[in-house]
Motif scaffolding. Structure first.
Motif, mmCIF file in Angstrom:
data_model
loop_
_atom_site.group_PDB
_atom_site.id
_atom_site.type_symbol
_atom_site.label_atom_id
_atom_site.label_comp_id
_atom_site.label_asym_id
_atom_site.label_seq_id
_atom_site.Cartn_x
_atom_site.Cartn_y
_atom_site.Cartn_z
ATOM 1 N N ARG A 20 0.833 -1.208 0.000
ATOM 2 C CA ARG A 20 0.000 0.000 0.000
ATOM 3 C C ARG A 20 0.863 1.252 0.000
ATOM 4 N NH1 ARG A 20 -4.368 -2.096 4.547
ATOM 5 N NH2 ARG A 20 -5.573 -3.468 3.144
ATOM 6 N N ALA A 21 1.954 1.227 0.778
ATOM 7 C CA ALA A 21 2.859 2.379 0.811
ATOM 8 C C ALA A 21 3.480 2.609 -0.561
ATOM 9 C CB ALA A 21 3.944 2.158 1.861
ATOM 10 N N MET A 22 3.822 1.522 -1.246
ATOM 11 C CA MET A 22 4.413 1.652 -2.577
ATOM 12 C C MET A 22 3.386 2.167 -3.580
ATOM 13 S SD MET A 22 6.822 -1.733 -2.838
ATOM 14 C CE MET A 22 8.457 -1.772 -2.067
ATOM 15 N N GLU A 23 2.139 1.733 -3.435
ATOM 16 C CA GLU A 23 1.098 2.182 -4.357
ATOM 17 C C GLU A 23 0.859 3.686 -4.229
ATOM 18 O OE1 GLU A 23 -2.105 -0.318 -3.187
ATOM 19 O OE2 GLU A 23 -1.432 -2.048 -4.371
ATOM 20 N N LYS A 24 1.100 4.222 -3.025
ATOM 21 C CA LYS A 24 0.908 5.653 -2.785
ATOM 22 C C LYS A 24 2.161 6.467 -3.105
ATOM 23 C CE LYS A 24 -2.420 4.838 0.955
ATOM 24 N NZ LYS A 24 -2.665 4.971 2.421
ATOM 25 N N SER A 31 1.952 -4.482 -6.783
ATOM 26 C CA SER A 31 0.691 -5.230 -6.751
ATOM 27 C C SER A 31 0.755 -6.226 -5.600
ATOM 28 C CB SER A 31 0.444 -5.961 -8.071
ATOM 29 O OG SER A 31 1.438 -6.957 -8.288
ATOM 30 N N PHE A 32 -0.381 -6.475 -4.986
ATOM 31 C CA PHE A 32 -0.446 -7.415 -3.863
ATOM 32 C C PHE A 32 -1.721 -8.227 -3.960
ATOM 33 C CE2 PHE A 32 -1.597 -8.764 0.408
ATOM 34 C CZ PHE A 32 -0.398 -9.272 0.874
ATOM 35 N N GLU A 33 -1.588 -9.536 -3.793
ATOM 36 C CA GLU A 33 -2.730 -10.446 -3.730
ATOM 37 C C GLU A 33 -2.499 -11.429 -2.589
ATOM 38 O OE1 GLU A 33 -4.478 -11.913 -7.634
ATOM 39 O OE2 GLU A 33 -2.413 -11.460 -8.226
ATOM 40 N N GLU A 34 -3.582 -11.885 -2.001
ATOM 41 C CA GLU A 34 -3.468 -12.898 -0.952
ATOM 42 C C GLU A 34 -4.586 -13.916 -1.132
ATOM 43 O OE1 GLU A 34 -2.471 -13.104 3.839
ATOM 44 O OE2 GLU A 34 -3.277 -11.263 2.981
ATOM 45 N N ARG A 201 14.047 0.815 1.681
ATOM 46 C CA ARG A 201 13.492 1.254 2.961
ATOM 47 C C ARG A 201 13.590 2.767 3.106
ATOM 48 N NH1 ARG A 201 12.536 -2.697 6.991
ATOM 49 N NH2 ARG A 201 12.874 -1.068 8.550
ATOM 50 N N ASP A 202 14.698 3.361 2.679
ATOM 51 C CA ASP A 202 14.838 4.815 2.739
ATOM 52 C C ASP A 202 13.763 5.493 1.895
ATOM 53 O OD1 ASP A 202 16.976 4.781 4.463
ATOM 54 O OD2 ASP A 202 18.502 5.066 2.903
ATOM 55 N N ALA A 203 13.520 4.965 0.701
ATOM 56 C CA ALA A 203 12.529 5.553 -0.196
ATOM 57 C C ALA A 203 11.121 5.495 0.388
ATOM 58 C CB ALA A 203 12.568 4.855 -1.550
ATOM 59 N N LEU A 204 10.899 4.513 1.278
ATOM 60 C CA LEU A 204 9.576 4.351 1.903
ATOM 61 C C LEU A 204 9.529 4.957 3.292
ATOM 62 C CD1 LEU A 204 8.871 0.663 0.826
ATOM 63 C CD2 LEU A 204 7.787 2.725 -0.107
ATOM 64 N N GLY A 205 10.632 5.566 3.740
ATOM 65 C CA GLY A 205 10.677 6.174 5.066
ATOM 66 C C GLY A 205 10.614 5.169 6.197
ATOM 67 N N MET A 206 11.185 3.981 5.978
ATOM 68 C CA MET A 206 11.097 2.901 6.962
ATOM 69 C C MET A 206 12.309 2.806 7.877
ATOM 70 S SD MET A 206 9.549 -0.110 4.504
ATOM 71 C CE MET A 206 9.592 -1.359 5.792
ATOM 72 N N GLY A 207 13.379 3.544 7.607
ATOM 73 C CA GLY A 207 14.579 3.372 8.413
ATOM 74 C C GLY A 207 15.308 2.120 8.022
ATOM 75 N N GLN A 208 16.266 1.719 8.842
ATOM 76 C CA GLN A 208 17.112 0.583 8.490
ATOM 77 C C GLN A 208 16.771 -0.663 9.298
ATOM 78 O OE1 GLN A 208 19.222 0.766 5.797
ATOM 79 N NE2 GLN A 208 18.068 2.670 5.673
#
Length: 211
Positions: A20-24, A31-34, A201-208
């Motif tokens: 979802r973070a990547m989609e935004k 894409s994600f499916e479950e 992770r940096d691009a998504l603001g997730m830290g290391q």
């Protein structure tokens, strides 16, 4: 362990949140499916099928496998980072419980024969996947290995089923992230994978990732 803020969600839920973070994020396509989770009674029924078709009267689906598939019925996360010089991408395609034991294209192959070979578990790309070694005669937890059929290589992984999706989420399912947990993996490849994980992770603001 992961950085703070990723919470106590299951690994499958964390992968869903990453998608979802990547989609935004305008820098990614994702894409994600479950797949639906099988009820315990359905797993019991499948276990009976395995026993009958493999001719192993006392076969039991390993506890670790049951626990894993209580969290997800299988899933697919695929992403690419737009305009990246190195064509950064990621994938986590975990098969369903039934596919783990016998795929549709294996209908003519006996269950016992299927169980005797490494079972594709997380499909990286054609002829390359993380596999489970499901020894039907052993009660030991199944082992995870990285299998590259084109290169005819099999790399044991220091990973287990209970934490597999958590580790995938920590590494944003970066292409071939599993090899960071492999034995005898070249240092250059480790640096390349670590760099790809850090950049994602940096691009998504997730830290290391805290190792």
């Amino acid at each position: 362990m992961s950085s703070s803020g990723e919470g106590h969600a299951t690994g499958a839920a964390r992968l869903r949140m990453i998608a979802r973070a990547m989609e935004k994020n305008a820098g990614f396509e994702a894409s994600f499916e479950e797949w639906p989770i099988m009820a315990p009674s359905e797993i019991d029924e499948w276990e009976k099928v395995v026993r009958e078709e493999a001719a192993i009267a006392d076969y039991e689906i390993p506890a670790a496998v049951r626990t894993f598939y209580a969290e997800t019925g299988g899933l697919s996360l695929q992403w690419v980072r737009k305009h990246s010089a190195d064509a950064a991408r990621g994938v986590c395609r975990v098969v369903s419980l039934i596919e783990l034991f016998q795929r549709d294209d294996e209908a003519d192959i006996g269950m016992g024969e299927c169980l005797s070979s490494p079972r594709p578990f997380d499909i990286v790309q054609e002829q390359e996947f993380v596999a489970l070694l499901l020894d039907p005669r052993s009660s030991a937890a199944p082992q995870l290995v990285y299998l590259d059929q084109a290169q005819q290589s099999l790399v044991p992984l220091d990973l287990d089923l209970p934490s597999y999706l958590d580790r995938a989420a920590e590494h944003c399912a970066v292409f071939r992230w599993q090899l960071l947990y492999g034995t005898a993996v070249p240092a250059t490849l480790r640096r390349e994978l670590d760099g790809a994980v850090s950049e994602t992770r940096d691009a998504l603001g997730m830290g290391q990732v805290h190792k």
